[in-house]
Structure formats: structure tokens, C-alpha cells
Design an enzyme around this catalytic site. Structure first.
Site, PDB file in Angstrom:
ATOM      1  N   LYS A  90       0.850  -1.197   0.000  1.00  0.00           N
ATOM      2  CA  LYS A  90       0.000   0.000   0.000  1.00  0.00           C
ATOM      3  C   LYS A  90       0.882   1.242   0.000  1.00  0.00           C
ATOM      4  CE  LYS A  90      -3.862   2.071   2.582  1.00  0.00           C
ATOM      5  NZ  LYS A  90      -4.709   2.004   3.794  1.00  0.00           N
ATOM      6  N   SER A 165      -9.695   2.113   2.897  1.00  0.00           N
ATOM      7  CA  SER A 165      -8.807   2.799   1.989  1.00  0.00           C
ATOM      8  C   SER A 165      -7.788   1.882   1.287  1.00  0.00           C
ATOM      9  CB  SER A 165      -8.052   3.881   2.762  1.00  0.00           C
ATOM     10  OG  SER A 165      -7.202   3.301   3.737  1.00  0.00           O
ATOM     11  N   SER A 189      -9.830  -0.126   7.167  1.00  0.00           N
ATOM     12  CA  SER A 189      -9.268  -0.079   5.811  1.00  0.00           C
ATOM     13  C   SER A 189      -8.582  -1.333   5.313  1.00  0.00           C
ATOM     14  CB  SER A 189      -8.285   1.082   5.704  1.00  0.00           C
ATOM     15  OG  SER A 189      -9.006   2.258   5.530  1.00  0.00           O
TER      16      SER A 189
HETATM   17  N1  GLN Z   1     -12.975   4.700   6.238  1.00  0.00           N
HETATM   18  C1  GLN Z   1     -12.400   5.148   7.463  1.00  0.00           C
HETATM   19  C2  GLN Z   1     -11.962   6.579   7.317  1.00  0.00           C
HETATM   20  O1  GLN Z   1     -12.140   7.125   6.274  1.00  0.00           O
HETATM   21  C3  GLN Z   1     -11.253   4.273   7.841  1.00  0.00           C
HETATM   22  C4  GLN Z   1     -10.059   4.504   7.015  1.00  0.00           C
HETATM   23  C5  GLN Z   1      -8.890   3.665   7.420  1.00  0.00           C
HETATM   24  O2  GLN Z   1      -9.027   2.661   8.112  1.00  0.00           O
HETATM   25  N2  GLN Z   1      -7.716   4.110   7.017  1.00  0.00           N
HETATM   26  O3  GLN Z   1     -11.455   7.163   8.236  1.00  0.00           O
END
Ligand code: GLN
Length: 499
Positions: A90, A165, A189
């Protein structure tokens, strides 16, 4: 046409390399049945064929991947433990000499001078790095649509999002563009995109994996973990990720052994369905698939009961105070002086800061910075940040009490299956609700895994299993038994198409 397969010499059996798990591939490479070059080449060809559509990768380092693979194949002295496994990373993780953008314009040209500890540990164990995967900008989002470079698409249905994400990493695994991948999870995410893409995603206990070299979003939540084809691979990768790192003071020595997985059923395992995380607001297809999976767990011996997290309705609001508050502080460093982008044509330093941040950050990142700055401002701190911290404590207590009654808790990983691109971008609150089942776990710092529960209208549904702190070994064993009981065994059409 056969493009990604190979014939194994001992019985001339045809093997689609893209279907192999990391564990299987490792065994075949050790026995000399396939080479890392051949294996790596299969993924690079699949990337060539499909990544224009899927867009899982921001950057494919094909040439160096082939060199790494060739070096492994040529090495005469013993093979390191993960030798030759083509891995996607990532783009939130710093990789020395390889552009690391966090899917932001702000870091378009950022070339880190060091490598994240978790990546380095896997490199030391012999992985081949295929490239950096797409994500929501600075890991803020649930669909990968917040990437400054364009969205990733779901390999099961290219009109749909892969989740986020870590959508690029999950899509890369599901599309057969890597054997496994690294993701990061602040509020879901790793698990939510794993669920949307029909693969396995594990968020370890906070502190298990070093955050050194992980570009910070919300430091008290962020945790790196594996996205894999099955539980066995997650179990394998985890062993190389965990452990104390002198460069991250919040990392700890993993307190227990991670023993091998055993083939056994779920007899005697008490699983509590979190009653607040099923039902209202959840797609009927998700609930049906979840219920069928639960019945299979029960048939495999699990004792199923009803658990409660009474304060869970406050988890999402609390997270959307705390995570932006931490993000607003973490992202202050991107000012045109230290890293990446600097706006030209400005007069004076203040204008340079402002213009750099105006053009460097996308809308969602700006929204979070504003929310966070507001929540931390004097006069509002107690009302927002202070209250949210209290909710965090209540969540910790809720989990402690539920996990006192059960060995582990279960829920769907997300309330819906993968939604269509553009479906939720106009309404941030609807988007935020995608993580209703995963965010509570991050507030409490606990480990949780998403495994495929089945398909609903052709789209994968995830089953989330949540454990007590630092019990990943038990969690993985349960997930492994659950995976066997469910017998999902499906791959996306992009892998199936290569058979
Ligand atoms: N969707 C959540 C956010 O936007 C979690 C994102 C994540 O785990 N990086 O904060």
C-alpha cells in the site's frame, strides 16, 4: 489462450499460478517446481492485462521485481523464509528510493530515504516487491475514490468500488495481480476492502506491528496488516510483521507464540454475534449470507450466542472526532517545506503554505483537517475531543465485558456489499457508515479479521471475527476453522478467466 499457467513437471498437471496461495507457491518454489521469476512474471502479465481497468497499482516496479526474483532463483545459499513471493505494498508505506505518494498530489514526487520497518522485515525474508497500491488519499475513505490519481475498481464487478482505503491492495490480491499485499487499517481499511473483494484481511492488535515508515493518519488507531487469499497466508505473513521496533515506541514485543494452524473444527469456541451490528441498516443480502455462514460455524461445533456493545452507536461519531483531530496534527507537516509539493508563484511564506495545502490536498483530506482543527480548538476541546475520548473508554469497556462472556465476537464486516462508483461520493456521512462494524474495533485497539462468508448477488460478503488484545494466534486459528467450515473457494472473474 494459456497465459499465466505452468505445467508442473512431476505429473504434467496444469496450474494457474494466479490461483496459488503464498503458502502453496512457497512450497512449489522450494521444491524447484516453479521459479520465482516464472511466478513473478505471471503477476506482471496479469497486471499488464487488467490493471488499466482495475487500477490497483499506482506504480508497478516490474523491472526491479524481475531482478529480485532472478536473484532469488540464482541464489545458491539457503532460501529465506518468504523467498520469491511477489508482494504488493500500500502506498502509505515508505519504500526507500521508490516514490511513495499516499495517493496524494502533496507527495507526488516524494522519494523516501528509508523503508517502513514492516516492509523491510518482509524484504529481509525474501519477498519480491511488485509495486505500490492505490488507496484513498492519506487513507481517508472507504472506496478508494478519494485517491488523487483516480479510483480502483472491484475485480468482481468493474463498475463497483473495491472498498477502502486499502482498495488497491485488496483489488490486487483479488485480481491475481500479486500473491498477497500489505494494507493499513485505521477504522476498517484492511477488513472492509477485503470483504468487498472476497479476500482475507487482518488488523492486528494496536502495537503489534511497527508504524515506523507508515505515513501517519491517526496515530493511535493506525495498524498495518496482511491482505491475503486465505487465513493460512495471513498467519504466515503476520509472523514477519509483529514485534518490537526500537523506531516505534508504541510497538511491543509480541507477547505470545504464534503456533502453526491446526486442522480442527470449532468445538468449544464461544462466538457472540454483536446484536447492534446486525439487522437495521444492513442489506438483506448481507444478512442472509452472514446468517448462512453462522449456521455453518454452528454446524462445525461453535457455540453461538448474542453479545452486546451497548455504546456502539457512539463509536462512529467519536471516531470522526478523534481520527480527524489526530490527522489535523499529523498532516501539519505537509507545508511545502519538508516534503513533496511546493506551490510556485507565491509571495511570502504564508501564502506558500496556504497555496501548497490548497492544491496539494483533496476535498476529503481538507474536510478532516477542518473537522479536527475545530474539535481541538480552545472552547470546543472538552465538548468534542474530551467527550469522544470518554466514548473511546466506554467502547474499551463494552468489548471487555462482551469478550468476558465469549471467546470472540462476530458480525458482518460491512453493512453492504461493494457499492457502485460514485454512489456515495456526494454524501460523506453515508460513506462513513461503511465502517460501522469495523471502527469500534479500532477504538479499542483489538485484533479482527475479515474472511469471505459467501456471495450475495455475485458479490462477496465478509464475516468479521474480533478477538481479545494480542490473541491473533487464537483469532487466526478460529478464522482458519471458520474458513474451512464455510468453504468459500471462489475467485474473481479476472483470475477465473485465466484458467
Ligand atoms: N474509512 C475510514 C476513514 O475514512 C477508515 C479509514 C482507514 O481505516 N484508514 O477514516
Amino acid at each position: 489462450m494459456v497465459l499465466s499457467g505452468c505445467r508442473l513437471s512431476w505429473n504434467r498437471e496444469y496450474v494457474n499460478l494466479l490461483r496459488l496461495t503464498a503458502t502453496e507457491a512457497l512450497e512449489l518454489m522450494k521444491r524447484g517446481e516453479i521459479s520465482s521469476s516464472e511466478f513473478t512474471g505471471a503477476f506482471l502479465s496479469q497486471i499488464d492485462r487488467h490493471d488499466d481497468d482495475v487500477f490497483a497499482f499506482l506504480n508497478v516496479t516490474g523491472e526491479s521485481a524481475r531482478e529480485e526474483a532472478a536473484a532469488i532463483d540464482a541464489s545458491a545459499s539457503g532460501r529465506p523464509a518468504l523467498a520469491g513471493l511477489p508482494t504488493a505494498i500500500k502506498d502509505v508505506l515508505c519504500t526507500r528510493g521508490v516514490t511513495t505518494t499516499c495517493a496524494s498530489k502533496m507527495l507526488e514526487n516524494y522519494n523516501p530515504i528509508y523503508t517502513a520497518t514492516c516492509v523491510q522485515r518482509m524484504k529481509d525474508a525474501g519477498i519480491v516487491t511488485l509495486g505500490k497500491t492505490n488507496m484513498d488519499e492519506f487513507a481517508m475513505g472507504s472506496s478508494t475514490e478519494n485517491s488523487a490519481y483516480g479510483p480502483t475498481r472491484n475485480p468482481w464487478d468493474l463498475e463497483r468500488v473495491p472498498g477502502g482505503s486499502s482498495g488497491g491492495s485488496a483489488a490486487a490480491v483479488a485480481a491475481g495481480e500479486c500473491v498477497w499485499a500489505l494494507g493499513s487499517d485505521t477504522g476498517g481499511s484492511i477488513r472492509q476492502p477485503a470483504a468487498f473483494c472476497g479476500v482475507v484481511g487482518l488488523k492486528p492488535t494496536y502495537g503489534s506491528v511497527s508504524r515506523y515508515g507508515l505515513i501517519a493518519f491517526a496515530s493511535s488507531f493506525d495498524q498495518v496488516g496482511p491482505i491475503t487469499k486465505n487465513v493460512r497466508d495471513a498467519h504466515l505473513m503476520l509472523q514477519f510483521l509483529v514485534g518490537k521496533d526500537p523506531l516505534d515506541s508504541t510497538s511491543v514485543e509480541y507477547p505470545v507464540e504464534i503456533p502453526p494452524l491446526e486442522d480442527r473444527d470449532l468445538s468449544g469456541v464461544r462466538l457472540g454475534i454483536v446484536k447492534e451490528l446486525v439487522g437495521e441498516g444492513f442489506d438483506s443480502g448481507v444478512m442472509e449470507t452472514f446468517s448462512k455462514a453462522v449456521a455453518m460455524l454452528e454446524a462445525a461445533g461453535a457455540e453461538i450466542g448474542e453479545a452486546s456493545l451497548p455504546h456502539v452507536e457512539y463509536a462512529l461519531p467519536a471516531y470522526y472526532i478523534l481520527a480527524p483531530a489526530e490527522a489535523s496534527a499529523n498532516l501539519a507537516r505537509f507545508d511545502g517545506v519538508r516534503y513533496g509539493l511546493r506551490a510556485g508563484d507565491t509571495s511570502g511564506i504564508t501564502e506558500m503554505y496556504e497555496e501548497t495545502r490548497r492544491i496539494g490536498f483533496g476535498d476529503e483530506v481538507k474536510r478532516r483537517i477542518m473537522l479536527g482543527t475545530h474539535a481541538l480548538s480552545s472552547g470546543y476541546y472538552d465538548a468534542y475531543y474530551g467527550q469522544a475520548q470518554k466514548v473511546r473508554t466506554l467502547m474499551v469497556q463494552d468489548f471487555a465485558s462482551a469478550l468476558g462472556q465469549f471467546d470472540m465476537l462476530i458480525s458482518p464486516t460491512a453493512p453492504t456489499t461493494a457499492f457502485r462508483l460514485g454512489e456515495k461520493t456526494g454524501d460523506p456521512l453515508t460513506m462513513y457508515k461503511s465502517d460501522i462494524c469495523t471502527i469500534p474495533v479500532n477504538l479499542a485497539g483489538l485484533p479482527a479479521i475479515s474472511i469471505p462468508a459467501g456471495l450475495s448477488e455475485g458479490l462477496p460478503v465478509g464475516l468479521q471475527i474480533i478477538g481479545k488484545a494480542f490473541t491473533a494466534p487464537t483469532l487466526l486459528q478460529t478464522a482458519y476453522s471458520a474458513e474451512t467450515a464455510i468453504g468459500f473457494g471462489r475467485v474473481s472473474p479476472l483470475i477465473e478467466g485465466q484458467d
